[in-house]
Scaffold this active site. Structure first.
Site, PDB file in Angstrom:
ATOM      1  CG  ASP A   7      -1.919   1.162   1.157  1.00 41.18           C
ATOM      2  OD1 ASP A   7      -2.721   1.195   0.216  1.00 41.18           O
ATOM      3  OD2 ASP A   7      -1.883   2.036   2.045  1.00 41.18           O
ATOM      4  CD  GLU A   9      -1.938   6.295   2.871  1.00 36.42           C
ATOM      5  OE1 GLU A   9      -2.559   7.250   2.339  1.00 36.42           O
ATOM      6  OE2 GLU A   9      -2.476   5.218   3.191  1.00 36.42           O
ATOM      7  CG  ASP A  52      -9.366  17.631  -0.147  1.00 38.48           C
ATOM      8  OD1 ASP A  52      -9.709  18.290   0.856  1.00 38.48           O
ATOM      9  OD2 ASP A  52      -9.856  17.817  -1.281  1.00 38.48           O
ATOM     10  CG  HIS A  57      -1.564  11.077   4.223  1.00 37.32           C
ATOM     11  ND1 HIS A  57      -0.902  12.132   4.828  1.00 37.32           N
ATOM     12  CD2 HIS A  57      -1.594  11.381   2.893  1.00 37.32           C
ATOM     13  CE1 HIS A  57      -0.542  13.018   3.924  1.00 37.32           C
ATOM     14  NE2 HIS A  57      -0.958  12.603   2.732  1.00 37.32           N
ATOM     15  CG  HIS A 152      -6.369   6.042   4.554  1.00 35.21           C
ATOM     16  ND1 HIS A 152      -6.656   5.490   3.324  1.00 35.21           N
ATOM     17  CD2 HIS A 152      -7.560   6.298   5.124  1.00 35.21           C
ATOM     18  CE1 HIS A 152      -7.972   5.431   3.163  1.00 35.21           C
ATOM     19  NE2 HIS A 152      -8.532   5.925   4.241  1.00 35.21           N
ATOM     20  CG  ASP A 157      -4.405   1.508   5.163  1.00 26.35           C
ATOM     21  OD1 ASP A 157      -4.826   1.414   6.328  1.00 26.35           O
ATOM     22  OD2 ASP A 157      -4.618   2.502   4.446  1.00 26.35           O
TER      23      ASP A 157
END
Length: 236
Positions: A7, A9, A52, A57, A152, A157
């Site tokens: 995963d 970010e 945003d 995160h 997140h 994750d």
């Protein structure tokens, strides 16, 4: 089989628009079991995250300023991923960002290193059409504890996704039985030979046979006497 659940970010949603990766989390599975051989990187994206994205995160721009750039960890990451099946939720998003990071340092694309990419979002949409299939939704549906996920994070994750993936694919191993902790050697799984079992034959009772015959008569009547089982019966 070696699998890596991955995963990322990012600073925003568009790799082509200049957004960059700020975090990568990888969790290793061998024979569908967690090995603990994981990788986790925070990266300096050389730009600030969109507002945003920060809400998603929570990784501040100041925190990332002294972290390594992608090029500094690329060798370690690619060597770790070499030849593995990589499992990603919404794979198109993460692969696009990884490809862009590799392109920026003059390296071949992501898929040139791994054996295949498996998208759990595509799997979930096929299994649960018309339903929400976000990672949180799948955790709720499959009984995976995500109570620690307030924001997140790539490693967290990836760990949750590993659990989700095992649950999504559990039915594929229904006929496989592990040999047990003490007899398990080299991640080998034993396939049960069903030919060694003699299965009992359960005959229908008179009442069940009569009920079955009545259903056949009704079907025969509805088809005008043209049901295959009647036509195939030998003439006495």
């Amino acid at each position: 089989m070696r699998q890596i659940v991955l995963d990322t970010e990012t600073t925003g949603l568009s790799a082509e628009g200049g957004d960059r990766i700020i975090e990568i989390g990888c969790v290793e599975l061998v024979a569908r079991k967690l090995t603990g051989n994981n990788r986790h990187f925070y990266l300096n994206p050389e730009r600030e995250s969109h507002e945003d994205a920060l809400k998603v995160h929570g990784i501040s721009n100041d925190f990332l300023r002294d972290k390594p750039k992608f090029g500094a960890v690329a060798d370690e990451l690619m060597e770790y991923l070499q030849g593995a099946e990589v499992i990603i939720h919404n794979a198109a998003f993460d692969v696009a960002f990884l490809n862009k990071e590799l392109e920026l340092i003059g390296r071949p694309g992501f898929r040139s290193v791994v054996s295949q990419v498996t998208d759990t979002l595509a799997m979930a949409k096929e299994m649960y059409p018309g339903k929400r299939n976000s990672l949180d939704a799948l955790c709720d549906r499959l009984g995976v504890d995500n109570s620690s996920r307030t924001l997140h994070g790539a490693l967290l994750d990836a760990e949750l996704l590993a659990d989700v993936y095992i649950n999504l694919t559990r039915g594929q191993d229904a006929l496989l039985i592990d040999v047990g902790a003490h007899d398990h050697i080299g991640g080998i799984t034993t396939r049960v030979d069903l030919t060694q079992f003699t299965l009992p034959v359960l005959l229908a009772s008179e009442q069940e046979s009569a009920a079955h015959e009545e259903v056949l008569k009704q079907l025969d009547k509805a088809s005008g006497g043209k049901t295959l089982w009647r036509l195939a019966q030998p003439v006495a």
